[in-house]
Design an enzyme around this catalytic site. Structure first.
Site, PDB file in Angstrom:
ATOM      1  N   HIS A  53      21.627  43.436  20.934  1.00  0.00           N
ATOM      2  CA  HIS A  53      22.885  42.867  20.420  1.00  0.00           C
ATOM      3  C   HIS A  53      23.455  43.671  19.252  1.00  0.00           C
ATOM      4  O   HIS A  53      24.416  43.237  18.626  1.00  0.00           O
ATOM      5  CB  HIS A  53      22.666  41.410  19.987  1.00  0.00           C
ATOM      6  CG  HIS A  53      22.645  40.471  21.137  1.00  0.00           C
ATOM      7  ND1 HIS A  53      21.527  40.298  21.917  1.00  0.00           N
ATOM      8  CD2 HIS A  53      23.605  39.672  21.655  1.00  0.00           C
ATOM      9  CE1 HIS A  53      21.797  39.417  22.866  1.00  0.00           C
ATOM     10  NE2 HIS A  53      23.059  39.024  22.736  1.00  0.00           N
ATOM     11  N   TYR A  70      32.274  32.991  18.067  1.00  0.00           N
ATOM     12  CA  TYR A  70      31.022  32.990  18.815  1.00  0.00           C
ATOM     13  C   TYR A  70      29.937  33.597  17.932  1.00  0.00           C
ATOM     14  O   TYR A  70      30.073  34.715  17.443  1.00  0.00           O
ATOM     15  CB  TYR A  70      31.223  33.840  20.072  1.00  0.00           C
ATOM     16  CG  TYR A  70      30.189  33.698  21.158  1.00  0.00           C
ATOM     17  CD1 TYR A  70      28.888  33.333  20.906  1.00  0.00           C
ATOM     18  CD2 TYR A  70      30.528  33.975  22.460  1.00  0.00           C
ATOM     19  CE1 TYR A  70      27.958  33.224  21.920  1.00  0.00           C
ATOM     20  CE2 TYR A  70      29.620  33.875  23.491  1.00  0.00           C
ATOM     21  CZ  TYR A  70      28.330  33.488  23.216  1.00  0.00           C
ATOM     22  OH  TYR A  70      27.417  33.393  24.230  1.00  0.00           O
ATOM     23  N   TRP A  86      25.942  42.785  32.167  1.00  0.00           N
ATOM     24  CA  TRP A  86      25.337  42.417  30.882  1.00  0.00           C
ATOM     25  C   TRP A  86      24.231  41.373  31.098  1.00  0.00           C
ATOM     26  O   TRP A  86      23.120  41.525  30.594  1.00  0.00           O
ATOM     27  CB  TRP A  86      26.401  41.878  29.923  1.00  0.00           C
ATOM     28  CG  TRP A  86      25.806  41.322  28.666  1.00  0.00           C
ATOM     29  CD1 TRP A  86      25.551  40.007  28.398  1.00  0.00           C
ATOM     30  CD2 TRP A  86      25.346  42.056  27.533  1.00  0.00           C
ATOM     31  NE1 TRP A  86      24.982  39.882  27.158  1.00  0.00           N
ATOM     32  CE2 TRP A  86      24.837  41.120  26.607  1.00  0.00           C
ATOM     33  CE3 TRP A  86      25.315  43.401  27.212  1.00  0.00           C
ATOM     34  CZ2 TRP A  86      24.309  41.496  25.382  1.00  0.00           C
ATOM     35  CZ3 TRP A  86      24.795  43.778  25.976  1.00  0.00           C
ATOM     36  CH2 TRP A  86      24.294  42.828  25.088  1.00  0.00           C
TER      37      TRP A  86
END
Length: 115
Positions: free
Chosen positions: A22, A41, A77
């Protein structure tokens, strides 16, 4: 606007690799999340429990989920992320365990007092 939260369990021996994945997220995946309508988010890690807590806001979560489910970028992803999760039936963006909101400070501050 709807606030949503979810949890995902990560294999404890893969926490650092998950964080690294990430840092940063693929730019085209970030664009797809935004295009789906998700905003504000964030994902938090409870390292002790190897559990992720995610939060986002969206106007239409069903439409956002459908958009991401049809996205080739999101599919790639999620396929690349699948190795990290414990006992997950399906893609994380579609199968994460959602949580029920039980308190929101702003909502209660803006409601009429119930005295």
């Amino acid at each position: 606007m709807t606030r949503l939260a979810f949890t995902l369990e990560v294999h404890p021996d893969m926490l650092d690799a998950h964080i690294e994945r990430h840092s940063p997220v693929w730019p085209d995946m970030l664009a797809e999340i935004a295009a789906a309508g998700r905003r504000n988010y964030s994902i938090f890690l409870d390292r002790e429990r190897a559990t992720l807590f995610g939060y986002y806001e969206v106007d239409d979560d069903e439409a956002a989920r459908a958009y991401l489910a049809a996205s080739p970028v999101a599919a790639r992803w999620e396929a690349s992320m699948s190795e990290f999760f414990v006992a997950l039936d399906g893609r994380a963006d579609q199968a994460a365990r959602t949580l029920t909101e039980v308190f929101n400070l702003n909502d209660q501050l803006t409601e009429s007092p119930a005295s």
